[in-house]
Design an enzyme around this catalytic site. Structure first.
Site, mmCIF file in Angstrom:
data_model
loop_
_atom_site.group_PDB
_atom_site.id
_atom_site.type_symbol
_atom_site.label_atom_id
_atom_site.label_comp_id
_atom_site.label_asym_id
_atom_site.label_seq_id
_atom_site.Cartn_x
_atom_site.Cartn_y
_atom_site.Cartn_z
ATOM 1 N N ARG A 170 0.815 -1.206 0.000
ATOM 2 C CA ARG A 170 0.000 0.000 0.000
ATOM 3 C C ARG A 170 0.856 1.267 0.000
ATOM 4 O O ARG A 170 0.594 2.202 -0.766
ATOM 5 C CB ARG A 170 -0.929 0.007 1.207
ATOM 6 C CG ARG A 170 -1.900 1.175 1.267
ATOM 7 C CD ARG A 170 -2.970 1.082 0.184
ATOM 8 N NE ARG A 170 -2.588 1.721 -1.076
ATOM 9 C CZ ARG A 170 -3.015 1.316 -2.270
ATOM 10 N NH1 ARG A 170 -3.787 0.259 -2.391
ATOM 11 N NH2 ARG A 170 -2.631 1.928 -3.366
ATOM 12 N N LYS A 179 2.307 24.682 -2.923
ATOM 13 C CA LYS A 179 1.019 24.109 -2.532
ATOM 14 C C LYS A 179 1.100 22.586 -2.676
ATOM 15 O O LYS A 179 0.481 21.970 -3.548
ATOM 16 C CB LYS A 179 -0.104 24.702 -3.375
ATOM 17 C CG LYS A 179 -0.314 26.194 -3.107
ATOM 18 C CD LYS A 179 -1.398 26.778 -3.993
ATOM 19 C CE LYS A 179 -1.566 28.275 -3.729
ATOM 20 N NZ LYS A 179 -2.577 28.887 -4.626
ATOM 21 N N LYS A 230 5.024 38.557 -1.415
ATOM 22 C CA LYS A 230 3.599 38.431 -1.699
ATOM 23 C C LYS A 230 2.834 39.567 -1.025
ATOM 24 O O LYS A 230 3.418 40.432 -0.379
ATOM 25 C CB LYS A 230 3.110 37.057 -1.251
ATOM 26 C CG LYS A 230 3.822 35.914 -1.989
ATOM 27 C CD LYS A 230 3.471 34.562 -1.450
ATOM 28 C CE LYS A 230 2.075 34.133 -1.867
ATOM 29 N NZ LYS A 230 1.993 33.859 -3.318
ATOM 30 N N GLU A 271 5.031 39.769 -6.191
ATOM 31 C CA GLU A 271 3.675 39.458 -6.630
ATOM 32 C C GLU A 271 2.868 40.753 -6.697
ATOM 33 O O GLU A 271 2.810 41.501 -5.721
ATOM 34 C CB GLU A 271 3.028 38.486 -5.648
ATOM 35 C CG GLU A 271 1.585 38.132 -5.975
ATOM 36 C CD GLU A 271 0.963 37.282 -4.878
ATOM 37 O OE1 GLU A 271 1.053 36.046 -4.968
ATOM 38 O OE2 GLU A 271 0.414 37.863 -3.927
#
Length: 283
Positions: free
Chosen positions: A101, A136, A168, A198
């Site tokens: 698995r 992410k 950012k 950004e």
């Protein structure tokens, strides 16, 4: 994936995954297999796609028992088809059952990311734009997921927060302005590091250019806004497009001529590639 990386990082993560799946014993396997019996099982692809993570798949079994033998008939980055025999695993049947698995979880996840990345990268073929991933990623899966992006034909953005400067919206808010944020980053970071900013509107684009940003990320802009932003930048900085970029909407970006397009969907939204271990038998 080179041997040093495998030894220092991957082994530790794989062992943690095995410990998660086998907290004390594999009670089912131990119930039906009282002693060691050598067996063989086939690795079969059940969908068309791009394979990635074969070395990780193999390493799972090796960490359980270094006498296990794994033979592959394809390599990472290859296109594979439904029904294709990808390899065989030979060893103690108890090890094959206990490692199945975890080994498949890695291989299916990494191959799914490689497949999705390949699909998106093909849509950029013939342009100068490079497809990038983002941070992410699934916790404790980043090294595997970013590797899978490369196997699928994409490129890696910064690996982690220590890897590059990306100012950012909240960094800019904390600093007080784009200009102040860039100035502070230039004063703090080594001169060899590029400064990426950004931006969310054309006023921020102008300020980032004047502040001397090396890369300007156009975040969640319309096609028309991106076209105007590229005109304003006029080659004075590299350009990156980001914000909800998927294979369904990337077409609007291909003609813009940006240097990079980054997509979190490569890692957070890719479905797995269906792969199974089948036909286990004693040998």
């Amino acid at each position: 994936m080179n041997e040093i990386t495998m030894t220092l990082q991957v082994d530790r993560l794989i062992l943690a995954a095995l410990e998660e799946d086998i907290s004390s014993e594999d009670v089912t396997t131990n119930a039906v297999m009282k002693e060691a019996v050598t067996g063989e099982v086939e690795l079969i692809c059940k969908q068309d796609g791009i394979i990635a993570g074969l070395a990780v798949f193999k390493r799972v079994f090796e960490l359980l028992d270094d006498s296990v033998r794994v033979e592959f008939y394809s390599k990472d980055g290859d296109e594979v088809q439904n029904g294709q025999l990808l390899g065989k695993v030979t060893g103690d049947i108890r090890v094959l059952l206990s490692g199945e698995r975890v080994a498949l979880n890695y291989l299916q996840r990494m191959s799914g990311i490689a497949t999705y990345t390949h699909t998106v990268a093909e849509l950029l073929k013939g342009t100068k734009t490079k497809l990038l991933d983002t941070r992410k990623t699934t916790p404790n899966m980043r090294i595997f997921e970013k590797y899978a992006v490369r196997a699928g034909g994409g490129y890696n953005h910064r690996y982690n927060l220590s890897d590059g400067v990306l100012l950012k919206d909240n960094h800019i808010g904390a600093a007080g302005s784009v200009t102040k944020a860039v100035q502070m980053a230039k004063a703090y970071a080594p001169f060899v590091r590029k400064i990426e900013v950004e931006v969310e509107n054309l006023d921020m684009v102008r300020e980032a250019v004047e502040a001397g940003a090396d890369i300007i990320m156009l975040d969640n802009m319309t096609t028309e806004e991106m076209q105007e932003a590229i005109r304003i930048i006029d080659g004075r900085a590299e350009t990156e497009c980001s914000g909800n970029v998927t294979k369904e909407n990337i077409g609007r970006i291909t003609a813009l001529g940006v240097d990079y397009v980054s997509s979190g969907a490569l890692t957070h939204s890719a479905p797995i590639l269906d792969i199974s271990l089948k036909n286990l038998h004693a040998v």
